[in-house]
Scaffold this motif. Structure first.
Motif, PDB file in Angstrom:
ATOM      1  N   ILE A  41       5.707   5.724   7.071  1.00  0.00           N
ATOM      2  CA  ILE A  41       7.087   6.214   6.958  1.00  0.00           C
ATOM      3  C   ILE A  41       7.801   5.546   5.789  1.00  0.00           C
ATOM      4  O   ILE A  41       8.538   6.173   5.026  1.00  0.00           O
ATOM      5  CB  ILE A  41       7.847   5.974   8.275  1.00  0.00           C
ATOM      6  CG1 ILE A  41       7.283   6.878   9.375  1.00  0.00           C
ATOM      7  CG2 ILE A  41       9.345   6.237   8.099  1.00  0.00           C
ATOM      8  CD1 ILE A  41       7.850   6.604  10.752  1.00  0.00           C
ATOM      9  N   THR A  42       7.571   4.245   5.618  1.00  0.00           N
ATOM     10  CA  THR A  42       8.226   3.516   4.517  1.00  0.00           C
ATOM     11  C   THR A  42       7.779   4.052   3.162  1.00  0.00           C
ATOM     12  O   THR A  42       8.598   4.332   2.276  1.00  0.00           O
ATOM     13  CB  THR A  42       7.906   2.017   4.606  1.00  0.00           C
ATOM     14  OG1 THR A  42       8.312   1.516   5.887  1.00  0.00           O
ATOM     15  CG2 THR A  42       8.654   1.246   3.529  1.00  0.00           C
ATOM     16  N   PHE A  43       6.462   4.232   2.994  1.00  0.00           N
ATOM     17  CA  PHE A  43       5.953   4.766   1.726  1.00  0.00           C
ATOM     18  C   PHE A  43       6.391   6.217   1.518  1.00  0.00           C
ATOM     19  O   PHE A  43       6.658   6.639   0.392  1.00  0.00           O
ATOM     20  CB  PHE A  43       4.425   4.664   1.689  1.00  0.00           C
ATOM     21  CG  PHE A  43       3.918   3.274   1.412  1.00  0.00           C
ATOM     22  CD1 PHE A  43       4.707   2.346   0.750  1.00  0.00           C
ATOM     23  CD2 PHE A  43       2.646   2.894   1.813  1.00  0.00           C
ATOM     24  CE1 PHE A  43       4.241   1.064   0.482  1.00  0.00           C
ATOM     25  CE2 PHE A  43       2.162   1.618   1.556  1.00  0.00           C
ATOM     26  CZ  PHE A  43       2.969   0.704   0.889  1.00  0.00           C
ATOM     27  N   LEU A  94      11.932   0.282  -1.008  1.00  0.00           N
ATOM     28  CA  LEU A  94      11.023   0.725   0.051  1.00  0.00           C
ATOM     29  C   LEU A  94       9.567   0.477  -0.313  1.00  0.00           C
ATOM     30  O   LEU A  94       8.743   0.206   0.559  1.00  0.00           O
ATOM     31  CB  LEU A  94      11.257   2.204   0.348  1.00  0.00           C
ATOM     32  CG  LEU A  94      12.560   2.519   1.089  1.00  0.00           C
ATOM     33  CD1 LEU A  94      12.806   4.019   1.147  1.00  0.00           C
ATOM     34  CD2 LEU A  94      12.520   1.940   2.509  1.00  0.00           C
ATOM     35  N   VAL A  95       9.238   0.580  -1.602  1.00  0.00           N
ATOM     36  CA  VAL A  95       7.877   0.238  -2.024  1.00  0.00           C
ATOM     37  C   VAL A  95       7.584  -1.225  -1.691  1.00  0.00           C
ATOM     38  O   VAL A  95       6.519  -1.561  -1.141  1.00  0.00           O
ATOM     39  CB  VAL A  95       7.700   0.486  -3.542  1.00  0.00           C
ATOM     40  CG1 VAL A  95       6.391  -0.131  -4.032  1.00  0.00           C
ATOM     41  CG2 VAL A  95       7.704   1.975  -3.841  1.00  0.00           C
ATOM     42  N   GLY A  96       8.526  -2.099  -2.017  1.00  0.00           N
ATOM     43  CA  GLY A  96       8.343  -3.512  -1.697  1.00  0.00           C
ATOM     44  C   GLY A  96       8.224  -3.768  -0.205  1.00  0.00           C
ATOM     45  O   GLY A  96       7.347  -4.519   0.245  1.00  0.00           O
ATOM     46  N   VAL A 100       4.879  -5.196   1.833  1.00  0.00           N
ATOM     47  CA  VAL A 100       4.967  -6.377   2.700  1.00  0.00           C
ATOM     48  C   VAL A 100       4.482  -6.050   4.107  1.00  0.00           C
ATOM     49  O   VAL A 100       3.709  -6.810   4.715  1.00  0.00           O
ATOM     50  CB  VAL A 100       6.412  -6.913   2.735  1.00  0.00           C
ATOM     51  CG1 VAL A 100       6.562  -7.991   3.798  1.00  0.00           C
ATOM     52  CG2 VAL A 100       6.798  -7.476   1.367  1.00  0.00           C
ATOM     53  N   LEU A 101       4.921  -4.904   4.646  1.00  0.00           N
ATOM     54  CA  LEU A 101       4.478  -4.495   5.986  1.00  0.00           C
ATOM     55  C   LEU A 101       2.968  -4.297   6.029  1.00  0.00           C
ATOM     56  O   LEU A 101       2.301  -4.676   6.998  1.00  0.00           O
ATOM     57  CB  LEU A 101       5.192  -3.213   6.406  1.00  0.00           C
ATOM     58  CG  LEU A 101       6.686  -3.328   6.715  1.00  0.00           C
ATOM     59  CD1 LEU A 101       7.286  -1.958   6.990  1.00  0.00           C
ATOM     60  CD2 LEU A 101       6.911  -4.246   7.927  1.00  0.00           C
ATOM     61  N   TYR A 102       2.430  -3.680   4.967  1.00  0.00           N
ATOM     62  CA  TYR A 102       0.988  -3.433   4.933  1.00  0.00           C
ATOM     63  C   TYR A 102       0.207  -4.738   4.959  1.00  0.00           C
ATOM     64  O   TYR A 102      -0.765  -4.895   5.717  1.00  0.00           O
ATOM     65  CB  TYR A 102       0.643  -2.633   3.682  1.00  0.00           C
ATOM     66  CG  TYR A 102      -0.739  -2.011   3.722  1.00  0.00           C
ATOM     67  CD1 TYR A 102      -0.913  -0.704   4.139  1.00  0.00           C
ATOM     68  CD2 TYR A 102      -1.858  -2.749   3.356  1.00  0.00           C
ATOM     69  CE1 TYR A 102      -2.175  -0.130   4.186  1.00  0.00           C
ATOM     70  CE2 TYR A 102      -3.127  -2.188   3.402  1.00  0.00           C
ATOM     71  CZ  TYR A 102      -3.277  -0.876   3.817  1.00  0.00           C
ATOM     72  OH  TYR A 102      -4.523  -0.331   3.876  1.00  0.00           O
ATOM     73  N   VAL A 103       0.610  -5.669   4.114  1.00  0.00           N
ATOM     74  CA  VAL A 103      -0.098  -6.940   4.048  1.00  0.00           C
ATOM     75  C   VAL A 103       0.060  -7.730   5.341  1.00  0.00           C
ATOM     76  O   VAL A 103      -0.895  -8.322   5.853  1.00  0.00           O
ATOM     77  CB  VAL A 103       0.407  -7.762   2.841  1.00  0.00           C
ATOM     78  CG1 VAL A 103      -0.169  -9.167   2.862  1.00  0.00           C
ATOM     79  CG2 VAL A 103       0.047  -7.066   1.538  1.00  0.00           C
ATOM     80  N   LYS A 104       1.258  -7.737   5.899  1.00  0.00           N
ATOM     81  CA  LYS A 104       1.529  -8.535   7.095  1.00  0.00           C
ATOM     82  C   LYS A 104       0.842  -7.987   8.341  1.00  0.00           C
ATOM     83  O   LYS A 104       0.355  -8.747   9.189  1.00  0.00           O
ATOM     84  CB  LYS A 104       3.043  -8.587   7.342  1.00  0.00           C
ATOM     85  CG  LYS A 104       3.817  -9.457   6.359  1.00  0.00           C
ATOM     86  CD  LYS A 104       3.627 -10.924   6.655  1.00  0.00           C
ATOM     87  CE  LYS A 104       4.541 -11.782   5.792  1.00  0.00           C
ATOM     88  NZ  LYS A 104       4.338 -13.227   6.060  1.00  0.00           N
ATOM     89  N   LYS A 105       0.820  -6.643   8.467  1.00  0.00           N
ATOM     90  CA  LYS A 105       0.414  -6.061   9.754  1.00  0.00           C
ATOM     91  C   LYS A 105      -0.950  -5.379   9.751  1.00  0.00           C
ATOM     92  O   LYS A 105      -1.510  -5.143  10.822  1.00  0.00           O
ATOM     93  CB  LYS A 105       1.465  -5.046  10.199  1.00  0.00           C
ATOM     94  CG  LYS A 105       2.827  -5.673  10.457  1.00  0.00           C
ATOM     95  CD  LYS A 105       3.771  -4.682  11.121  1.00  0.00           C
ATOM     96  CE  LYS A 105       5.092  -5.357  11.493  1.00  0.00           C
ATOM     97  NZ  LYS A 105       5.983  -4.457  12.249  1.00  0.00           N
ATOM     98  N   LEU A 106      -1.503  -5.058   8.587  1.00  0.00           N
ATOM     99  CA  LEU A 106      -2.744  -4.288   8.574  1.00  0.00           C
ATOM    100  C   LEU A 106      -3.913  -4.983   7.886  1.00  0.00           C
ATOM    101  O   LEU A 106      -5.036  -4.488   7.970  1.00  0.00           O
ATOM    102  CB  LEU A 106      -2.491  -2.933   7.891  1.00  0.00           C
ATOM    103  CG  LEU A 106      -1.587  -1.970   8.664  1.00  0.00           C
ATOM    104  CD1 LEU A 106      -1.333  -0.708   7.839  1.00  0.00           C
ATOM    105  CD2 LEU A 106      -2.206  -1.603  10.002  1.00  0.00           C
ATOM    106  N   VAL A 157       6.815   7.470  -7.756  1.00  0.00           N
ATOM    107  CA  VAL A 157       7.445   6.286  -8.343  1.00  0.00           C
ATOM    108  C   VAL A 157       7.032   6.134  -9.807  1.00  0.00           C
ATOM    109  O   VAL A 157       7.846   5.776 -10.667  1.00  0.00           O
ATOM    110  CB  VAL A 157       7.074   5.025  -7.536  1.00  0.00           C
ATOM    111  CG1 VAL A 157       7.545   3.767  -8.254  1.00  0.00           C
ATOM    112  CG2 VAL A 157       7.696   5.088  -6.143  1.00  0.00           C
ATOM    113  N   GLY A 158       5.777   6.441 -10.116  1.00  0.00           N
ATOM    114  CA  GLY A 158       5.329   6.349 -11.494  1.00  0.00           C
ATOM    115  C   GLY A 158       6.072   7.303 -12.415  1.00  0.00           C
ATOM    116  O   GLY A 158       6.539   6.921 -13.488  1.00  0.00           O
TER     117      GLY A 158
END
Length: 335
Positions: A41-43, A94-96, A100-106, A157-158
């Motif tokens: 959802i964030t991405f 939201l990218v940031g 962070v969520l990806y690294v922390k939780k997955l 984003v690019g």
């Protein structure tokens, strides 16, 4: 050797000491599914905001009603810059957050210490195995939806970041913008409220500020023009510039309102002396001498707009100014 074995071997040979390991959430678990939803959802929101930035930047009418940016204090145009800032800032934020969520939780977490050393071909092989192992551990190959959303976000984003560079690539001089205005053949002279003007609407000796009857014409800084009705005694003294004898209409003449010295509005008119005064640096122009500068720092005459009447009897321009408006962008001799 398998990729995992190469990874472990490379770590040992690199002098890596793993102090602590915390595995990723088990595949298919409620914890993993909840984390995937949050990151997706964030991405997705980041990608949508980046696309919205492109819509606003491009001024697309299919999204915002009557969306065409003009210099204005009201309407959608007043929100142009805030919308650009909000959409780009929100997308990058939201990218940031998503990363962070990806690294922390997955992703699995480990604390390791590695000695510094020189690289070799074997190091490159084992490092490649480590990277591929990291990709496998990230879960992206099996999380198709998240991978697709990540690709969409990256593309959006690019393009959002690259799009403003188009303003640097585009040639700003296309169409000679510094040497032309929006006046053109048949364009009506209108007041700031949009009403057209006929001969006889002004009293002799009066001045009326007029603009081209085009969208946003009353906001174009180079288009403001003074429509002056000369008095009979002024007409007797009137000596137009050579080659511009037919630029007026009867006892009406039209001159640019932009001072040729520094671009200030020359709106002070002394009909008794036939002088137009610039309040900024006290340049004075004689309207009976083709708006020739007779005092102050201005070095050339105010450009004259050739005027006539249309089929309905309203004043129109017969062409654009034949001389650049304002102080211009090159030195000119006194005229």
């Amino acid at each position: 050797m398998t990729r995992e074995e190469l990874d472990r071997l490379g770590a040992r040979l690199d002098g890596v000491e793993i102090l602590h390991t915390e595995p990723a959430p088990p595949p298919g678990s409620k914890v993993e599914k909840a984390a995937v939803r949050q990151v997706t959802i964030t991405f997705l929101l980041a990608g949508l905001l980046s696309l919205l930035f492109l819509v606003v930047y491009a001024g697309s009418g299919w999204f915002l009603p009557d969306w065409a940016w003009v210099s204005s204090d009201d309407g959608w145009s007043a929100y142009f810059t805030p919308l650009l800032g909000a959409t780009m800032g929100g997308a990058l934020l939201l990218v940031g957050i998503g990363l962070v969520l990806y690294v922390k939780k997955l992703l699995p977490h480990e604390t390791a210490v590695q000695d510094k050393h020189d690289g070799s071909n074997f190091d490159r092989v084992t490092t490649g195995a480590t990277l591929m192992g990291g990709l496998e551990a990230s879960g992206l190959p099996r999380r198709k939806l998240l991978g697709g959303v990540l690709g969409l976000m990256g593309a959006g984003v690019g393009v959002m970041i690259i799009a403003p560079l188009g303003g640097l690539i585009k040639n700003p001089n296309t169409g000679n913008p510094l040497g032309t205005t929006s006046w053109n053949t048949g364009v009506r002279l209108v007041r700031d409220d949009g009403t057209p003007i006929r001969p006889g609407d002004q009293t002799p000796g009066s001045l009326e500020t007029v603009f081209p009857a085009v969208p946003g014409g009353d906001f174009q800084s180079d288009a403001a023009t003074m429509l002056i009705r000369l008095r009979p005694e002024q007409m007797a003294e009137n000596v137009p510039k050579q080659g511009q004898e037919d630029f007026g209409y009867g006892d009406y003449v039209a001159y640019s309102k932009i001072c040729t010295h520094a671009g200030c509005p020359v709106s002070l008119y002394e009909q008794e002396t036939s002088r137009i005064l610039c309040p900024c640096h006290q340049s004075q122009f004689d309207v009976t001498q083709g708006a020739k500068p007779i005092f102050g720092p201005a070095a050339r005459s105010l450009p004259q707009l050739p005027i006539g009447l249309d089929d309905e009897g309203y004043f129109v321009a017969r062409s654009d100014y034949i001389e650049p408006v304002g102080p211009t962008y090159w030195n000119r001799e006194r005229i």
